[in-house]
Design a protein around this motif. Structure first.
Motif, PDB file in Angstrom:
ATOM      1  N   GLU A 137      11.965 -26.185  -4.557  1.00  0.00           N
ATOM      2  CA  GLU A 137      10.672 -26.814  -4.827  1.00  0.00           C
ATOM      3  C   GLU A 137       9.774 -25.806  -5.525  1.00  0.00           C
ATOM      4  OE1 GLU A 137       8.559 -28.087  -1.379  1.00  0.00           O
ATOM      5  OE2 GLU A 137       7.279 -29.459  -2.500  1.00  0.00           O
ATOM      6  N   VAL A 138       9.240 -26.196  -6.678  1.00  0.00           N
ATOM      7  CA  VAL A 138       8.360 -25.318  -7.450  1.00  0.00           C
ATOM      8  C   VAL A 138       6.970 -25.331  -6.821  1.00  0.00           C
ATOM      9  CG1 VAL A 138       7.346 -24.849  -9.706  1.00  0.00           C
ATOM     10  CG2 VAL A 138       9.673 -25.745  -9.553  1.00  0.00           C
ATOM     11  N   LEU A 139       6.452 -24.143  -6.532  1.00  0.00           N
ATOM     12  CA  LEU A 139       5.100 -24.024  -6.004  1.00  0.00           C
ATOM     13  C   LEU A 139       4.090 -23.835  -7.130  1.00  0.00           C
ATOM     14  CD1 LEU A 139       5.700 -21.740  -2.897  1.00  0.00           C
ATOM     15  CD2 LEU A 139       5.553 -24.224  -2.993  1.00  0.00           C
ATOM     16  N   ARG A 140       4.347 -22.853  -7.993  1.00  0.00           N
ATOM     17  CA  ARG A 140       3.399 -22.549  -9.067  1.00  0.00           C
ATOM     18  C   ARG A 140       4.142 -21.993 -10.260  1.00  0.00           C
ATOM     19  NH1 ARG A 140      -1.230 -18.605  -7.517  1.00  0.00           N
ATOM     20  NH2 ARG A 140      -1.814 -19.121  -9.649  1.00  0.00           N
ATOM     21  N   LYS A 141       3.477 -22.031 -11.393  1.00  0.00           N
ATOM     22  CA  LYS A 141       3.968 -21.321 -12.564  1.00  0.00           C
ATOM     23  C   LYS A 141       2.866 -20.398 -13.070  1.00  0.00           C
ATOM     24  CE  LYS A 141       2.732 -24.666 -16.186  1.00  0.00           C
ATOM     25  NZ  LYS A 141       3.240 -25.467 -17.313  1.00  0.00           N
ATOM     26  N   TYR A 142       3.251 -19.252 -13.576  1.00  0.00           N
ATOM     27  CA  TYR A 142       2.318 -18.223 -14.024  1.00  0.00           C
ATOM     28  C   TYR A 142       2.591 -17.918 -15.496  1.00  0.00           C
ATOM     29  CZ  TYR A 142       1.888 -17.272  -8.981  1.00  0.00           C
ATOM     30  OH  TYR A 142       1.709 -17.380  -7.632  1.00  0.00           O
ATOM     31  N   ARG A 143       1.523 -17.765 -16.236  1.00  0.00           N
ATOM     32  CA  ARG A 143       1.626 -17.328 -17.625  1.00  0.00           C
ATOM     33  C   ARG A 143       0.968 -15.961 -17.708  1.00  0.00           C
ATOM     34  NH1 ARG A 143       3.077 -20.222 -21.876  1.00  0.00           N
ATOM     35  NH2 ARG A 143       2.842 -22.156 -20.693  1.00  0.00           N
ATOM     36  N   PRO A 144       1.766 -14.885 -17.832  1.00  0.00           N
ATOM     37  CA  PRO A 144       1.211 -13.521 -17.698  1.00  0.00           C
ATOM     38  C   PRO A 144       0.116 -13.211 -18.698  1.00  0.00           C
ATOM     39  CG  PRO A 144       3.614 -13.478 -17.779  1.00  0.00           C
ATOM     40  CD  PRO A 144       3.198 -14.868 -18.114  1.00  0.00           C
ATOM     41  N   CYS A 145       0.427 -13.273 -19.979  1.00  0.00           N
ATOM     42  CA  CYS A 145      -0.576 -12.952 -20.988  1.00  0.00           C
ATOM     43  C   CYS A 145      -0.203 -13.670 -22.280  1.00  0.00           C
ATOM     44  CB  CYS A 145      -0.681 -11.444 -21.223  1.00  0.00           C
ATOM     45  SG  CYS A 145       0.820 -10.685 -21.837  1.00  0.00           S
ATOM     46  N   LYS A 146      -1.168 -13.785 -23.154  1.00  0.00           N
ATOM     47  CA  LYS A 146      -0.971 -14.507 -24.401  1.00  0.00           C
ATOM     48  C   LYS A 146       0.019 -13.764 -25.296  1.00  0.00           C
ATOM     49  CE  LYS A 146      -3.580 -16.608 -28.176  1.00  0.00           C
ATOM     50  NZ  LYS A 146      -4.917 -16.768 -28.783  1.00  0.00           N
ATOM     51  N   GLY A 147       1.012 -14.484 -25.782  1.00  0.00           N
ATOM     52  CA  GLY A 147       1.976 -13.899 -26.708  1.00  0.00           C
ATOM     53  C   GLY A 147       3.247 -13.397 -26.075  1.00  0.00           C
ATOM     54  N   LEU A 148       3.274 -13.224 -24.746  1.00  0.00           N
ATOM     55  CA  LEU A 148       4.474 -12.729 -24.077  1.00  0.00           C
ATOM     56  C   LEU A 148       5.377 -13.922 -23.765  1.00  0.00           C
ATOM     57  CD1 LEU A 148       5.882 -10.207 -23.005  1.00  0.00           C
ATOM     58  CD2 LEU A 148       4.734 -10.547 -20.839  1.00  0.00           C
ATOM     59  N   GLN A 149       6.111 -14.381 -24.766  1.00  0.00           N
ATOM     60  CA  GLN A 149       6.940 -15.573 -24.632  1.00  0.00           C
ATOM     61  C   GLN A 149       8.314 -15.282 -24.047  1.00  0.00           C
ATOM     62  OE1 GLN A 149       4.460 -18.131 -24.931  1.00  0.00           O
ATOM     63  NE2 GLN A 149       6.347 -19.141 -25.520  1.00  0.00           N
ATOM     64  N   TRP A 150       8.768 -14.051 -24.156  1.00  0.00           N
ATOM     65  CA  TRP A 150      10.132 -13.705 -23.751  1.00  0.00           C
ATOM     66  C   TRP A 150      10.045 -12.845 -22.499  1.00  0.00           C
ATOM     67  CZ3 TRP A 150      14.328 -13.475 -27.896  1.00  0.00           C
ATOM     68  CH2 TRP A 150      15.576 -13.255 -27.334  1.00  0.00           C
ATOM     69  N   ILE A 151      10.048 -13.470 -21.327  1.00  0.00           N
ATOM     70  CA  ILE A 151       9.965 -12.754 -20.051  1.00  0.00           C
ATOM     71  C   ILE A 151      11.379 -12.533 -19.526  1.00  0.00           C
ATOM     72  CG2 ILE A 151       9.034 -12.782 -17.714  1.00  0.00           C
ATOM     73  CD1 ILE A 151       6.831 -14.583 -18.682  1.00  0.00           C
TER      74      ILE A 151
END
Length: 671
Positions: free
Chosen positions: A169-183
């Motif tokens: 079950e997914v709790l949350r999603k995080y987007r670290p910073c603008k432009g960092l597409q390849w985590i």
């Protein structure tokens, strides 16, 4: 091929191999100094059908005999992995601890014998699957930390998950910073920081979630290469292959010369604030838990201490793609008043703003008894579960060749939200909650939320105002015979305030949603019961309060600095000729030039007491009497460009009531 460490078995590691037809093998490899590795086939798993059918990462869960892995299609899969299963190669039993040396040839023969008997083991299917969770670019890593599962992908986000009844079950999603597409990976440090490793263009980036800044940016050519990163308190090392050469980046730890005197809550103006409630923590005074929204596209859950005067962020919500304009709560301090858990606070949070986007979360806040004495930051544990989201132009973005068409829906901005109280019915198996929204395109919209199914649906709307609607307030009226009517108050930029009876649309929407399993066409709200011209220009603040006589005080503040109060009486018709709801205005009081600027916050504290706040940085207490509004006191506050205020009352030990208010704008202040 990929390696996955085994929890509690430092001398053994799991080798996972994907082969034809989506078959994945789990091989246990035991290694000891001076001996050839011992290989044991432990399990066979079947990956879901897709074009690129192989796994990319895997991790064993410490809380049970389960294996979670990600595949090239971006899916997360959960498999069973019992240690008792598996077929041991002859002469290579790991459990018995045999230490006889084995030659290289015999080891190869054992491995071939191990794989030749793989048909003895059943081919396991996933217990749970989240298909395409990270998009078509694949899952890059899976990590377990403090009972949660974290996954990363090349879609620019990382997700937090947990297990419920052996289901992911997914709790949350995080987007670290603008432009960092390849985590690529997540590293949890010993001091509580979370490092996000990834690639931004042709640079390798180490991003700190605590300080929201890049710690390292190394030009390496991009992510299509072999690389490895390791960190310690003394140094950090990054190795990669570029043009056939092995490159090494080494950085010794240096003392931090920059000291943060006061950490910021947001990067831009705070546009809205709501109080969630209080949390009792041993070793600290009672902590107020607040939620703020900002122009920086984030919402922040924070703990505010009266004694230390410190505001500490507990969680940041970064799902919005534009500014957060308004917040609404249902729970301990909201209209529902049914979310107080045994261990702390539990409430539903709605946030909305630009790009016609609404996000819904479940907030769980409690005092952390183990670490309460260490710091205020660790004194309160806050868990955020993302429930649902809604955008008006979602269907537009899914259209093909949309660049050739004219977009019909404007870029709507939600200006205000209000939870409709008393709509959760226990008789239905799937109780719906309803939310009213004021929209910049001139509409008043009503949404329905089914938390169990994580659905947020537009159920009704009206374009009566024909101009930007700035504020909405929903309230519940109960008649003398126990009949309940859901009423709504909306205010627009022309100074008008409209009153609606939305009981029938909500009832019809509940029936339609129950029959159609959460899908329906929006209904019409109909015409308002009453419309009054309260101001000469836009209404920036609105509050509805019930008085003991069963009547309602509606207070509003405007751009022209005026305050308006009207006393309403609700009459419910019982006969066929008089059926319906009737509103009657018993009293109207207007105070022109109550403030020298926009009145952006107003609250009815008691039937005879009113609080107003303005951009002129004055907080004024008014007495409502037969002669109108009389100022009692004025306090100057320090927050420029006031956006909103929230108020609550606290009963002191002697039975005396004390009122608190929190103001937001270019900063935050509690009085």
């Amino acid at each position: 091929l990929s390696w996955a460490p085994r929890p509690g078995l430092p001398s053994a590691a799991a080798l996972l191999a994907s082969g034809p037809e989506g078959e994945m093998l789990w091989l246990d490899v035991a290694h000891r100094p001076g001996q050839a590795p011992c290989v044991r086939l432990m399990g066979r798993y079947l990956l879901p059908p897709c074009k690129q059918r192989w796994h990319t990462c895997a991790a064993f869960l410490p809380q049970g005999e389960l294996l979670v892995c990600g595949d090239r299609r971006g899916s997360l899969l959960l498999f069973p992995c019992s240690r008792s299963s598996g077929w041991a190669a002859e002469g290579t039993s790991i459990a018995s601890g045999v230490t006889n040396s084995v030659s290289e040839d015999s080891s190869t023969e054992s491995e071939q014998s191990c794989l030749s008997h793989k048909g003895v083991l059943p081919l396991e299917s996933p217990l749970s699957m989240l298909f395409g969770l990270h998009g078509k670019t694949g899952v890059t890593s899976v990590t377990c930390h403090k009972g949660y599962i974290y996954s990363t992908g090349r879609d620019g986000v990382y997700r937090q998950l947990h297990l419920r009844d052996q289901q992911l079950e997914v709790l949350r999603k995080y987007r670290p910073c603008k432009g960092l597409q390849w985590i690529e990976e997540l590293h949890f440090t010993s001091d509580g920081d979370l490092l996000v490793l990834g690639f931004h263009a042709d640079n390798f980036v180490v991003w700190s979630s605590r300080t929201s800044e890049n710690l390292h940016c190394i030009p390496c050519g991009g992510g299509h290469r072999s690389w490895s990163y390791s960190s310690s308190p003394w140094a950090e090392v990054f190795a990669f292959i570029k043009s056939g050469d092995v490159m090494l980046y080494y950085c010794e730890a240096k003392p931090c010369e920059q000291q943060v005197l006061l950490a910021s809550l947001h990067g831009r103006e705070i546009t809205c604030v709501r109080r969630l409630g209080t949390v009792e923590v041993p070793g600290h005074a009672t902590l107020n838990v607040l939620v703020t929204g900002s122009e920086d596209t984030t919402a922040c859950v924070l703990a505010l201490s009266e004694h230390s005067r410190a505001a500490v962020p507990l969680a940041r919500l970064s799902d919005h793609i534009s500014s957060v304009r308004t917040l609404a709560l249902t729970g301990p301090t909201g209209p529902g008043d049914d979310g107080f858990g045994n261990e702390g606070l539990s409430a539903l949070l709605f946030s909305a703003g630009g790009r016609a986007q609404i996000e819904c979360y479940r907030l769980l806040c409690a005092g952390d008894l183990e670490s309460a004495v260490e710091s205020l930051e660790s004194a309160v544990a806050c868990q955020v579960i993302h429930v649902a989201s809604h955008r008006l132009d979602e269907h537009w973005e899914r259209k093909k060749n949309r660049h050739k068409l004219v977009k019909m829906d404007p870029e709507t901005r939600y200006m205000s939200l209000s939870v409709v109280p008393g709509t959760s019915t226990k008789q239905l198996l799937t109780p719906w909650k309803f939310l009213a929204a004021a929209c910049s395109d001139g509409s008043v919209r009503v949404f329905g939320l089914l938390e169990a199914a994580r659905k947020l649906v537009l159920v009704a709307e009206s374009f009566h105002h024909q101009r930007c609607v700035l504020k909405v307030e929903a309230f519940l009226h109960t008649g003398t015979a126990g009949e309940r009517r859901h009423l709504l108050c909306s205010a627009a930029t022309d100074g008008s305030i409209a009153f609606w009876d939305i009981t029938d649309p909500i009832t019809d929407a509940t029936d339609a949603l129950h029959q159609a399993e959460g899908e329906m066409q929006p209904l019409a709200l109909g015409a308002p019961l009453l419309t009054i011209m309260a101001h000469s220009c836009g209404v920036n603040s609105l509050h509805v309060s019930k008085v003991p006589e069963g009547q309602y005080l509606v207070a509003s503040g405007s751009d022209d600095g005026s305050i308006h109060i009207c006393l309403l009486e609700v009459a419910l018709g019982r006969g066929e000729a008089t059926a319906g709801t009737c509103l009657q205005v018993l009293e109207r009081v207007s105070r022109p030039c109550a403030h020298a600027a926009h009145v952006t916050g107003i609250r009815v504290l008691r039937p005879d007491l009113l609080l107003s706040a303005s951009v002129d940085q004055r907080l004024t207490l008014w007495h409502r009497g037969p002669g109108g509004l009389v100022p009692l006191s004025t306090t100057f506050f320090h927050v420029p460009d006031l956006s909103e205020l929230d108020c609550w009352e606290v009963a002191e030990a002697g039975g005396e009531l004390r009122y608190y208010c929190v103001l937001c704008g270019q900063g935050l202040e509690m009085l």
